[in-house]
Motif scaffolding. Structure first.
Motif, short mmCIF file in Angstrom:
data_model
loop_
_atom_site.label_atom_id
_atom_site.label_comp_id
_atom_site.label_asym_id
_atom_site.label_seq_id
_atom_site.Cartn_x
_atom_site.Cartn_y
_atom_site.Cartn_z
N GLU A 85 -6.03 -5.30 4.74
CA GLU A 85 -5.86 -4.98 6.16
C GLU A 85 -7.24 -4.70 6.73
O GLU A 85 -7.96 -3.84 6.21
N GLU A 117 -10.77 2.32 9.83
CA GLU A 117 -9.82 2.37 8.71
C GLU A 117 -8.79 3.47 8.86
O GLU A 117 -7.70 3.41 8.29
N VAL A 137 -5.06 2.69 9.76
CA VAL A 137 -4.08 2.17 8.81
C VAL A 137 -3.22 3.35 8.34
O VAL A 137 -3.43 3.92 7.27
N LEU A 156 0.63 5.37 7.67
CA LEU A 156 1.74 5.14 6.75
C LEU A 156 2.64 3.99 7.22
O LEU A 156 3.07 3.15 6.43
N LYS A 214 1.81 1.36 8.97
CA LYS A 214 1.11 0.10 8.71
C LYS A 214 1.09 -0.21 7.22
O LYS A 214 1.21 -1.37 6.81
N GLN A 215 0.97 0.82 6.38
CA GLN A 215 0.98 0.61 4.93
C GLN A 215 2.33 0.07 4.47
O GLN A 215 2.40 -0.87 3.67
N PHE A 223 -3.61 -3.18 -2.65
CA PHE A 223 -3.54 -3.03 -1.19
C PHE A 223 -4.85 -2.39 -0.74
O PHE A 223 -5.12 -1.24 -1.08
N VAL A 277 -8.07 -1.79 2.24
CA VAL A 277 -8.36 -1.60 3.66
C VAL A 277 -9.85 -1.79 3.86
O VAL A 277 -10.66 -1.30 3.08
N PHE A 320 -4.18 2.17 -1.27
CA PHE A 320 -2.88 2.82 -1.49
C PHE A 320 -2.08 1.95 -2.45
O PHE A 320 -2.40 0.81 -2.69
N LYS A 355 1.89 0.66 -3.80
CA LYS A 355 3.23 0.38 -3.29
C LYS A 355 4.14 1.60 -3.39
O LYS A 355 4.85 1.94 -2.45
N VAL A 394 4.09 4.43 -0.64
CA VAL A 394 4.61 4.21 0.71
C VAL A 394 6.05 3.72 0.72
O VAL A 394 6.67 3.63 1.76
#
Length: 131
Positions: free
Chosen positions: A59, A72, A75, A77, A79-80, A103, A105, A125, A127, A130
Motif C-alpha cells: 500500500e 503511512e 493506512v 485498520l 485499510k489494512q 503486507f 506499507v 501488519f 493478516k 486485522v
C-alpha cells in the motif's frame, strides 16, 4: 465541432508519482514488481511484488508535504482489512495457493525541489492482526 488541445501540460497526480517512486525503490532493493494498480471488484492494490518466493502486497501513500502528518499513518485498520481481502482475491485470481505473503506499507513525501522521502515498512501488519 472542433476540440482544442488542452493548453496545460499533462501531469501525473501526486499519488501516481508516488507509486512510480515506490516501484523504482522496490526494484532497486531486489524486488520483482509483478503488478501495479491491480484492480478487481473489491478495489485496487497499489503494488504487488515478489522477492525470495514471498508475495508482497504494498500500500503506497504519498503526500506533497508534511503538513498533514506522515503518509503511512493513513493506512488505518479499515485499510489494512481491505488490503487483506484484496490480497486473497489476487491470490485466487492468479491461482496461487498459499504462498508466503507480506503486507507492506510505503510512505512517500514529495516536496518541490527535494528528493522523494521514502519510508518502507516491510511486514507492516499481519493478516491475523486485522482479520
Amino acid at each position: 465541432m472542433k476540440i482544442a488541445p488542452n493548453p496545460k501540460p499533462f501531469r501525473y497526480s501526486v499519488g501516481d508519482r508516488g507509486e512510480v517512486c515506490a516501484a523504482e525503490y522496490l526494484r532497486k532493493k531486489g524486488f520483482k514488481v509483478l503488478q501495479a494498480n491491480y484492480r478487481c471488484a473489491l478495489g485496487e492494490i497499489d503494488l504487488v511484488a515478489e522477492k525470495a518466493g514471498r508475495i508482497h502486497f504494498v500500500e503506497v501513500k504519498t503526500r506533497s508535504g508534511k503538513g498533514f502528518g506522515s503518509p503511512e499513518a493513513a493506512v488505518d485498520l479499515r485499510k489494512q482489512v481491505k488490503l487483506v481481502k484484496l490480497a486473497a482475491w489476487y491470490l485466487k485470481d492468479k491461482r496461487l495457493q498459499d504462498p508466503p505473503v507480506s503486507f507492506d506499507v510505503m510512505g512517500i513525501t514529495l516536496e518541490e525541489g527535494l528528493a522523494p522521502e521514502i519510508r518502507f515498512f516491510e511486514g507492516a501488519f499481519e493478516k491475523g492482526e486485522v482479520w
